[in-house]
Design an enzyme around this catalytic site. Structure first.
Site, short mmCIF file in Angstrom:
data_model
loop_
_atom_site.label_atom_id
_atom_site.label_comp_id
_atom_site.label_asym_id
_atom_site.label_seq_id
_atom_site.Cartn_x
_atom_site.Cartn_y
_atom_site.Cartn_z
N CYS A 42 -45.93 -26.18 -31.06
CA CYS A 42 -46.62 -27.44 -30.76
C CYS A 42 -45.74 -28.32 -29.86
O CYS A 42 -46.24 -29.00 -28.97
CB CYS A 42 -46.94 -28.21 -32.05
SG CYS A 42 -48.05 -27.32 -33.16
N CYS B 260 -44.06 -27.96 -36.23
CA CYS B 260 -44.45 -26.73 -35.52
C CYS B 260 -43.71 -26.62 -34.18
O CYS B 260 -43.87 -27.46 -33.29
CB CYS B 260 -45.96 -26.79 -35.31
SG CYS B 260 -46.61 -25.71 -34.05
#
Length: 97
Positions: A26, A23
């Site tokens: 993230c 991600c």
């Protein structure tokens, strides 16, 4: 699962970051969380949960997208948001609880 319950059942705020290695947002959030921890010190615990390795926990808390952050106080969820927030926003949210 019981270890997680112990972790979130503290007097201090516990910020849980549900993330995934793949991600992009993230990866953006990770250094922000380090800055938040540095600023708040003992006032907050920050726990990172990899959704790919902890699918049962992600399902329990209905995490549909990453990053998703949940804030717990004394074992109760008091705040939740998906996406990246800036350091000052996160500190204000944690301090308000």
């Amino acid at each position: 699962m019981s270890k997680f319950s112990e972790l979130i059942n503290q007097d201090q705020a516990v910020l849980v970051d549900f993330f995934a290695d793949w991600c992009g947002p993230c990866k953006v959030l990770a250094p922000i969380l380090k800055d938040v921890k540095a600023a708040l010190g003992e006032d907050v615990s920050i726990i990172k949960i990899d959704v790919d390795k902890n699918q049962a926990l992600a399902t329990k808390y209905k995490v549909r997208g990453v990053p998703t952050m949940l804030l717990f106080k004394n074992g109760k969820q008091v705040w939740r948001q998906s996406g990246v927030l800036q350091k000052d926003e996160l500190i204000a949210i944690i301090n308000s609880h």
